[in-house]
Design an enzyme around this catalytic site. Structure first.
Site, PDB file in Angstrom:
ATOM      1  N   THR A 121      -0.116  29.014   1.438  1.00  0.00           N
ATOM      2  CA  THR A 121      -0.874  28.586   0.941  1.00  0.00           C
ATOM      3  C   THR A 121      -0.672  29.673  -0.507  1.00  0.00           C
ATOM      4  O   THR A 121      -0.340  30.703  -0.624  1.00  0.00           O
ATOM      5  CB  THR A 121      -1.941  29.755   2.094  1.00  0.00           C
ATOM      6  OG1 THR A 121      -2.105  28.731   2.710  1.00  0.00           O
ATOM      7  CG2 THR A 121      -3.144  29.667   0.412  1.00  0.00           C
ATOM      8  N   ARG A 175     -10.430  21.268  12.278  1.00  0.00           N
ATOM      9  CA  ARG A 175     -10.106  22.571  11.582  1.00  0.00           C
ATOM     10  C   ARG A 175     -10.210  23.035  10.310  1.00  0.00           C
ATOM     11  O   ARG A 175      -9.104  22.245   9.121  1.00  0.00           O
ATOM     12  CB  ARG A 175      -8.528  23.261  12.262  1.00  0.00           C
ATOM     13  CG  ARG A 175      -8.474  24.613  12.199  1.00  0.00           C
ATOM     14  CD  ARG A 175      -7.590  24.900  10.859  1.00  0.00           C
ATOM     15  NE  ARG A 175      -7.391  26.877  11.175  1.00  0.00           N
ATOM     16  CZ  ARG A 175      -6.457  27.245  10.061  1.00  0.00           C
ATOM     17  NH1 ARG A 175      -6.622  26.184   9.050  1.00  0.00           N
ATOM     18  NH2 ARG A 175      -6.397  28.792   9.792  1.00  0.00           N
ATOM     19  N   VAL A 176     -10.858  24.844   9.557  1.00  0.00           N
ATOM     20  CA  VAL A 176     -10.886  24.249   8.010  1.00  0.00           C
ATOM     21  C   VAL A 176     -10.287  26.351   8.451  1.00  0.00           C
ATOM     22  O   VAL A 176     -11.237  26.530   9.187  1.00  0.00           O
ATOM     23  CB  VAL A 176     -11.977  24.194   7.697  1.00  0.00           C
ATOM     24  CG1 VAL A 176     -12.240  24.435   6.140  1.00  0.00           C
ATOM     25  CG2 VAL A 176     -12.628  22.901   7.597  1.00  0.00           C
ATOM     26  N   GLY A 177      -9.954  26.268   7.574  1.00  0.00           N
ATOM     27  CA  GLY A 177      -9.526  27.991   7.055  1.00  0.00           C
ATOM     28  C   GLY A 177     -10.423  28.768   6.642  1.00  0.00           C
ATOM     29  O   GLY A 177     -11.318  28.483   5.914  1.00  0.00           O
ATOM     30  N   ASP A 178      -9.674  29.629   6.106  1.00  0.00           N
ATOM     31  CA  ASP A 178     -10.113  30.778   4.487  1.00  0.00           C
ATOM     32  C   ASP A 178     -10.227  30.224   3.294  1.00  0.00           C
ATOM     33  O   ASP A 178     -11.004  30.126   2.808  1.00  0.00           O
ATOM     34  CB  ASP A 178     -10.113  31.751   4.359  1.00  0.00           C
ATOM     35  CG  ASP A 178      -8.741  32.062   4.279  1.00  0.00           C
ATOM     36  OD1 ASP A 178      -7.012  31.389   5.259  1.00  0.00           O
ATOM     37  OD2 ASP A 178      -8.108  32.821   3.487  1.00  0.00           O
ATOM     38  N   THR A 227      -3.926  34.942   1.637  1.00  0.00           N
ATOM     39  CA  THR A 227      -3.310  33.912   1.914  1.00  0.00           C
ATOM     40  C   THR A 227      -3.136  35.409   3.890  1.00  0.00           C
ATOM     41  O   THR A 227      -3.455  35.793   3.543  1.00  0.00           O
ATOM     42  CB  THR A 227      -1.726  33.679   1.204  1.00  0.00           C
ATOM     43  OG1 THR A 227      -0.616  33.137   2.874  1.00  0.00           O
ATOM     44  CG2 THR A 227      -1.582  34.952   1.255  1.00  0.00           C
ATOM     45  N   GLY A 228      -3.175  34.147   4.319  1.00  0.00           N
ATOM     46  CA  GLY A 228      -2.484  34.682   5.544  1.00  0.00           C
ATOM     47  C   GLY A 228      -3.350  34.004   7.388  1.00  0.00           C
ATOM     48  O   GLY A 228      -3.852  32.322   6.956  1.00  0.00           O
ATOM     49  N   GLY A 273      -5.562  32.671   8.675  1.00  0.00           N
ATOM     50  CA  GLY A 273      -7.162  32.007   8.458  1.00  0.00           C
ATOM     51  C   GLY A 273      -8.526  32.555   8.732  1.00  0.00           C
ATOM     52  O   GLY A 273      -9.653  33.151   8.235  1.00  0.00           O
TER      53      GLY A 273
END
Ligand code: ASP
Length: 310
Positions: free
Chosen positions: A177, A205-208, A228-229, A231
């Site tokens: 990211t 799916r949605v991350g942070d 970043t990481g 999520g």
């Protein structure tokens, strides 16, 4: 010039393990980071805004195939590319975000258009694409996002329930990211984050990254943060806002707040990754709990620092 300005960028905490990094690859990553940093810094130097600086820096990283955002986005379980991005400014706490978008060359700019040209903060999927159309965005075809290495990465786990996060303990974890945070000469701060998410992701799916407060946040009173990481953990830890809260309610410094969140609170729930942050005085913090994080920073008058490992 009114006051100190500064910028920090990241290309993800999912760096290649040190043993897999060649001198050639290292140079390629560092050059790409340098370019993004220079573009953002030049805007601040010319008394541009922090919002312009973070958007421009992230666009450069989105255009590079090296990072998991824009052109370099990973494959979903369906073999497509679904991207997420967010941008926020710290003066009025305005924000814009998009999720599950396809074919857009620079998702961060679409997020900015959501912030500035819509009544909303967060648009997702088909609706976000309809909004992009009203703003005159041209769509890139699939070939623009195709990358052989990333395709192989997907083939390795295609058809399984596995999904591949971009960080150091995982195999083939070379894409990350991207994000930028900046403090301009007027003391206004901003943050932007953009990602292709995880290889083989499904179910929308949605991350942070596009979630305000989780992977991206800005408030002049405290800090601007891009994460970043892994999520899922950053969402549960409301990480970006947590750094801000520690500063606002516990009077921690930027350094202390960022370090506490990444090296204590995030680890306590099992999350790995890192973040970049600035405050309205131009201070910078870039903690991570992984082996490396592609990153760069520069303060006015100072020289650029580009680093990958500790
Ligand atoms: N945080 C991103 C996500 O979970 C992944 C990354 O940072 O590379 O979508």
């Amino acid at each position: 010039m009114a006051q100190n300005f500064s910028i920090a960028i990241h290309g993800g905490a999912g760096t290649l393990l040190k043993g897999q990094m060649t001198a050639e690859k290292e140079t390629a990553y560092k050059n790409a980071l340098q370019l993004a940093l220079d573009v953002g810094y030049a805007i601040l130097e010319n008394e541009g805004t922090s919002v312009d600086a973070v958007e421009a820096a992230v666009r450069v990283l989105e255009d590079s195939p090296l990072f998991n955002a824009g052109k370099g986005s990973v494959f979903t379980a369906e073999g497509t590319h679904e991207m997420d991005a967010a941008i926020m400014e710290g003066k009025h706490l305005k924000a814009g975000a998009v999720s599950l978008i396809t074919g857009i060359k620079n998702p961060v700019s679409l997020a900015r258009d959501v912030m500035e040209k819509s009544e909303h903060v967060f648009l997702a999927g088909e609706g976000a694409m309809q909004f992009a159309q009203t703003q005159g965005y041209e769509l890139q075809d699939k070939a623009y996002f195709y990358d052989e290495l990333r395709y192989q990465q997907w083939q390795d786990i295609k058809g399984s329930d596995a999904f591949q996060l971009d960080h150091s303990v995982k195999k083939n974890s070379k894409f990350g990211t991207v994000g930028a945070v900046a403090c301009d000469a007027f003391g206004n701060i901003a943050a932007a984050t953009s990602t292709g998410g995880m290889t083989n992701k499904k179910w929308g799916r949605v991350g942070d990254s596009p979630m305000i407060g989780a992977g991206n946040y800005a408030n002049n009173k405290t800090c601007a943060v891009s994460c970043t990481g892994s999520g899922e953990y950053f969402i549960r830890g409301v990480v970006a806002y947590d750094v801000s809260c520690l500063m606002e309610y516990k009077n921690l410094s930027l350094q202390d707040a960022a370090a506490k969140v990444v090296k204590e609170r995030l680890l306590e729930i099992g999350g790995d990754g890192g973040l970049i942050a600035v405050d309205a005085k131009g201070n910078i913090a870039m903690p991570f709990n992984t082996e490396g994080m592609y990153r760069g920073s520069r303060k006015n008058g100072g020289s650029a620092e580009i680093k990958i490992y500790k």
